[in-house]
Design an enzyme around this catalytic site. Structure first.
Site, PDB file in Angstrom:
ATOM      1  N   ALA A 124       4.154  -3.795  -7.038  1.00 11.19           N
ATOM      2  CA  ALA A 124       3.749  -2.648  -6.209  1.00 11.19           C
ATOM      3  C   ALA A 124       4.929  -1.824  -5.667  1.00 11.19           C
ATOM      4  CB  ALA A 124       2.819  -3.057  -5.059  1.00 11.19           C
ATOM      5  N   ALA A 125       6.151  -2.110  -6.137  1.00 15.60           N
ATOM      6  CA  ALA A 125       7.287  -1.293  -5.678  1.00 15.60           C
ATOM      7  C   ALA A 125       7.100   0.159  -6.148  1.00 15.60           C
ATOM      8  CB  ALA A 125       8.597  -1.864  -6.207  1.00 15.60           C
TER       9      ALA A 125
HETATM   10  O1  RIB Z   1       1.479  -1.986  -9.767  1.00 16.35           O
HETATM   11  C1  RIB Z   1       1.128  -3.282  -9.347  1.00 16.35           C
HETATM   12  C2  RIB Z   1      -0.300  -3.571  -9.681  1.00 16.35           C
HETATM   13  O2  RIB Z   1      -0.452  -3.603 -11.073  1.00 16.35           O
HETATM   14  C3  RIB Z   1      -0.800  -4.911  -9.203  1.00 16.35           C
HETATM   15  O3  RIB Z   1      -1.276  -4.876  -7.887  1.00 16.35           O
HETATM   16  C4  RIB Z   1      -1.861  -5.266 -10.227  1.00 16.35           C
HETATM   17  O4  RIB Z   1      -3.155  -5.184  -9.739  1.00 16.35           O
HETATM   18  C5  RIB Z   1      -1.631  -4.305 -11.383  1.00 16.35           C
HETATM   19  O5  RIB Z   1      -2.609  -3.387 -11.440  1.00 16.35           O
END
Ligand code: RIB
Length: 298
Positions: A244-245
């Site tokens: 999630a960065a």
């Molecule tokens: O970008 C991170 C996300 O990619 C995660 O939270 C996971 O759900 C995937 O979709």
């Protein structure tokens, strides 16, 4: 009208920390399973909302227990979920392994995310910025980009997970935000550093996109438009988990644009949000608040 509308995915992330990634055919032991709210769409919605702008989300969850877990977490983060509907399906899930260096490896099971349609887009509210990703059907992404671009909304596309993009879709996007591997696929050339990112992004500009922002992980980000190329450094942090960065960058960047910061300032702000997200474990729990980002920057 909300400041930001996200049309995208919601996933329950099933995450295991492991000393390393298993090889094909190999079984290894990791730590206890954690179930964490995620999904690129929902993560970007939370990332923007935590910066104090108003956010609405359009998407679908299934008819299982993950559905309320994900929707309640969006609500707790002040994201308007009136347009997140329940559908006959499993909720989207992501199977994630995080290794000891904080890198991840993800397998998606789209579930209800695969059922987001043009109809969902047509009943969605207006917004100043639309955020799109590729965890919902590409036809729906195209429809959304077309409809909102024609209303004068700024359309930002994060082409993740990597997929080829049609000329038609590119023509409805104002800002494209790929990482290095997504840009490699789109430009059909290897992107390995800042120089190759510049060459590849300049090639894509020819297809009518105004601005491309390439996220480069620990090397920051590169802004490429027809007038200039600007490299923005990021912050050095202790990386725990990179999940999630990129989403945190996009939410933070978009919120800064709405506060009338310049493109470069907004990218720098996004870099701070992305860097902070890597210092904590998990997707949505790792996304920083406005106060945390301001304290970090100062
Ligand atoms: O970008 C991170 C996300 O990619 C995660 O939270 C996971 O759900 C995937 O979709």
């Amino acid at each position: 009208m909300s400041d930001i509308l996200v049309i995208g995915s919601l996933n329950a992330d099933l995450v295991v920390k492991s000393p390393r990634f298993p090889k094909p055919g190999e079984t290894i032991s990791g730590e206890d399973l954690q179930i964490i709210p995620g999904g690129k769409g929902a993560n970007q919605a939370v990332a923007a909302a935590r910066q104090g702008v108003s956010v609405a989300m359009v998407g679908r969850v299934g008819n299982d227990s993950f559905a309320s877990f994900l929707v309640d977490n969006l609500k707790a983060n002040q994201v308007d979920t009136k347009h997140v509907s329940e559908t006959e399906s499993a909720t989207g899930t992501a199977i994630i392994v995080v290794d000891s260096s904080g890198q991840n490896s993800i397998v998606l099971s789209p579930g209800a995310n695969g059922k987001v349609t043009a109809k969902d887009v047509d009943s969605a509210p207006d917004a100043k910025i639309l955020l799109l990703q590729f965890e919902i059907p590409i036809e729906t992404v195209l429809h959304a980009a077309k409809v909102y671009k024609s209303k004068g909304t700024k359309v930002i596309l994060n082409p993740a997970p990597a997929k080829e993009i049609s000329e038609e879709l590119l023509s409805h996007v104002d800002i494209l935000i790929p990482n290095e591997s997504e840009l490699s696929l789109l430009s059909k050339q290897q992107v390995t550093d800042i120089k190759s990112a510049e060459v590849a992004a300049k090639g894509l500009l020819k297809h009518g996109i105004e601005t491309i922002i390439v996220t480069l992980g620990e090397n920051g980000a590169l802004i490429v438009d027809s007038k200039q190329v600007t490299h923005v450094n990021t912050y050095k942090v202790n990386v725990v988990d990179t999940t999630a960065a990129g989403d945190s960058f996009i939410g933070g960047f978009s919120s800064a644009l709405l506060k009338n910061k310049s493109l470069e300032e907004s990218v720098r702000y996004g870099c701070a949000c992305g860097a902070l997200a890597t210092t904590k474990f998990g997707a949505q729990p790792s996304i920083p608040t406005k106060e945390e980002v301001e304290k970090f920057i100062s």
